[in-house]
Design an enzyme around this catalytic site. Sequence first.
Site, short mmCIF file in Angstrom:
data_model
loop_
_atom_site.label_atom_id
_atom_site.label_comp_id
_atom_site.label_asym_id
_atom_site.label_seq_id
_atom_site.Cartn_x
_atom_site.Cartn_y
_atom_site.Cartn_z
N SER A 10 14.91 -23.84 36.20
CA SER A 10 13.63 -23.41 35.61
C SER A 10 12.50 -24.29 36.11
O SER A 10 12.51 -25.52 35.90
CB SER A 10 13.70 -23.50 34.09
OG SER A 10 12.39 -23.45 33.58
N HIS A 35 14.11 -19.60 38.27
CA HIS A 35 13.72 -19.11 36.94
C HIS A 35 12.26 -19.49 36.69
O HIS A 35 11.88 -20.66 36.78
CB HIS A 35 14.65 -19.73 35.89
CG HIS A 35 14.46 -19.20 34.51
ND1 HIS A 35 15.00 -18.00 34.10
CD2 HIS A 35 13.79 -19.70 33.43
CE1 HIS A 35 14.69 -17.78 32.82
NE2 HIS A 35 13.94 -18.81 32.41
N ASP A 37 9.23 -19.29 34.07
CA ASP A 37 8.94 -19.11 32.65
C ASP A 37 7.46 -18.82 32.42
O ASP A 37 6.62 -19.70 32.60
CB ASP A 37 9.31 -20.39 31.88
CG ASP A 37 10.81 -20.51 31.68
OD1 ASP A 37 11.41 -19.54 31.17
OD2 ASP A 37 11.38 -21.56 32.04
N MET A 39 4.55 -18.14 29.89
CA MET A 39 4.19 -18.32 28.47
C MET A 39 2.70 -18.05 28.31
O MET A 39 1.89 -18.46 29.14
CB MET A 39 4.50 -19.75 28.05
CG MET A 39 5.95 -20.13 28.26
SD MET A 39 6.28 -21.76 27.62
CE MET A 39 8.00 -21.97 28.12
N HIS A 74 10.89 -14.76 33.50
CA HIS A 74 11.18 -14.68 32.05
C HIS A 74 9.85 -14.61 31.33
O HIS A 74 9.13 -15.60 31.22
CB HIS A 74 11.99 -15.94 31.66
CG HIS A 74 12.20 -16.09 30.19
ND1 HIS A 74 12.67 -17.27 29.62
CD2 HIS A 74 12.03 -15.24 29.16
CE1 HIS A 74 12.76 -17.12 28.31
NE2 HIS A 74 12.37 -15.90 28.00
N MET A 76 7.59 -14.58 28.34
CA MET A 76 7.42 -14.91 26.92
C MET A 76 5.98 -14.57 26.60
O MET A 76 5.12 -15.45 26.42
CB MET A 76 7.74 -16.40 26.70
CG MET A 76 9.22 -16.70 26.80
SD MET A 76 9.58 -18.44 27.07
CE MET A 76 9.49 -18.48 28.86
N MET A 145 18.65 -16.83 24.54
CA MET A 145 17.97 -18.12 24.38
C MET A 145 18.85 -19.04 23.55
O MET A 145 19.27 -18.68 22.44
CB MET A 145 16.63 -17.95 23.64
CG MET A 145 15.56 -17.20 24.40
SD MET A 145 15.17 -17.84 26.02
CE MET A 145 14.62 -19.51 25.65
N GLY A 150 9.48 -21.68 24.40
CA GLY A 150 8.15 -22.32 24.39
C GLY A 150 8.12 -23.67 25.09
O GLY A 150 7.08 -24.06 25.61
N PHE A 151 9.26 -24.34 25.11
CA PHE A 151 9.26 -25.69 25.67
C PHE A 151 10.58 -26.00 26.36
O PHE A 151 11.63 -25.50 25.94
CB PHE A 151 9.05 -26.73 24.55
CG PHE A 151 7.80 -26.48 23.77
CD1 PHE A 151 6.57 -26.94 24.25
CD2 PHE A 151 7.82 -25.75 22.59
CE1 PHE A 151 5.39 -26.67 23.56
CE2 PHE A 151 6.66 -25.48 21.89
CZ PHE A 151 5.44 -25.94 22.37
N GLY A 152 10.51 -26.83 27.39
CA GLY A 152 11.71 -27.34 28.02
C GLY A 152 12.23 -28.55 27.25
O GLY A 152 11.57 -29.04 26.33
N GLY A 153 13.41 -29.01 27.63
CA GLY A 153 13.92 -30.28 27.11
C GLY A 153 14.41 -30.26 25.67
O GLY A 153 14.54 -31.31 25.05
N ASP A 183 19.78 -19.63 28.44
CA ASP A 183 18.57 -20.39 28.76
C ASP A 183 18.24 -21.37 27.64
O ASP A 183 17.93 -20.96 26.52
CB ASP A 183 17.43 -19.37 28.95
CG ASP A 183 16.13 -20.01 29.40
OD1 ASP A 183 16.10 -21.23 29.64
OD2 ASP A 183 15.14 -19.25 29.52
N SER A 206 15.08 -29.14 32.57
CA SER A 206 15.02 -30.60 32.54
C SER A 206 16.27 -31.24 33.13
O SER A 206 16.20 -32.31 33.74
CB SER A 206 14.78 -31.09 31.11
OG SER A 206 15.70 -30.48 30.22
C1 DX5 Z 1 12.11 -22.22 27.25
C2 DX5 Z 1 12.33 -21.68 28.64
C3 DX5 Z 1 13.46 -22.32 29.38
C4 DX5 Z 1 13.31 -23.80 29.59
C5 DX5 Z 1 14.65 -24.41 29.72
O1 DX5 Z 1 11.20 -21.41 26.60
O2 DX5 Z 1 12.60 -20.30 28.60
O3 DX5 Z 1 13.67 -21.66 30.61
O4 DX5 Z 1 12.59 -24.10 30.74
O5 DX5 Z 1 14.45 -25.78 29.83
P1 DX5 Z 1 15.63 -26.82 29.56
O6 DX5 Z 1 16.71 -26.52 30.55
O7 DX5 Z 1 14.96 -28.13 29.78
O8 DX5 Z 1 16.07 -26.59 28.15
ZN ZN Z 2 13.30 -19.26 30.47
#
Ligand code: DX5
Ligand code: ZN
Length: 227
Positions: A10, A35, A37, A39, A74, A76, A145, A150-153, A183, A206
């Site tokens: 991602s 991937h 993302d 948003m 993806h 969102m 999901m 909304g956020f990575g990590g 994901d 991440s």
């Molecule tokens: C979250 C995203 C994911 C995200 C995954 O809303 O859809 O694709 O980037 O990030 P990690 O792998 O860091 O959880």
């Molecule tokens: Zn995603």
Amino acid sequence: MSRTFCIAPSLLSADFARLGEEVRHVIDAGADWIHFDVMDNHYVPNLTFGPMICQALRKHAVKADGTKVPIDVHLMVQPVDALAQAFAKAGADIITFHPDASAHVDRTLQLIKAEGCQAGLVFNPAAPLDVLEWVLDKVDVVLLMSVNPGFGGQSFIDSTLRKADKVRKIIDASGRDIRLEIDGGVKVDNIRRVADSGADTFVAGSAIFGQPDYKAVIDAMRGQLAA
Ligand code: DX5
Ligand code: ZN
């Protein structure tokens, strides 16, 4: 049924100041899909990138031998339709969206497929799967999901494994070639468990971009999948 595994880094955790380079590096490191993302600060409380950036990256998403690497968009976003079409025109290969963000899920799937893209539905951790039954013939990807979008990590939500097991059974019973993608919070130390639940496609942000050596991470993930 034998499954080929697919690793989809991602870009959310990539260096946004060097996105083209990041795409090339992660493909050299063994990425199967990119991937992407999207948003909108409405469906999710964060804002990322639009179709113009997807279009700019399209020419970078190619392997050394010239093979195109799919861009897995993806969405969102809410509403979905206009942006789905814009991303199709911007070079997306796969477009997934959250059914709760579209007023007419069947129509949105048809729009995406009419643009020549693969289409998929995304289910949030607490979302039921009911719509899937009615549109399975138009779906190429089911994306579960394993974090709230909304956020990575974020940390992997374990109930996703049970949901994946359910979706795997639905896919196998349909006899259709549908990818089961997971994901959020996927890492080297849990990817095997995720695969065992029936998933074949793994998004990792991440876990890959947070390390200096992308190839080492992707190789370690493949090692786990082969074990
Ligand atoms: C979250 C995203 C994911 C995200 C995954 O809303 O859809 O694709 O980037 O990030 P990690 O792998 O860091 O959880
Ligand atoms: Zn995603």
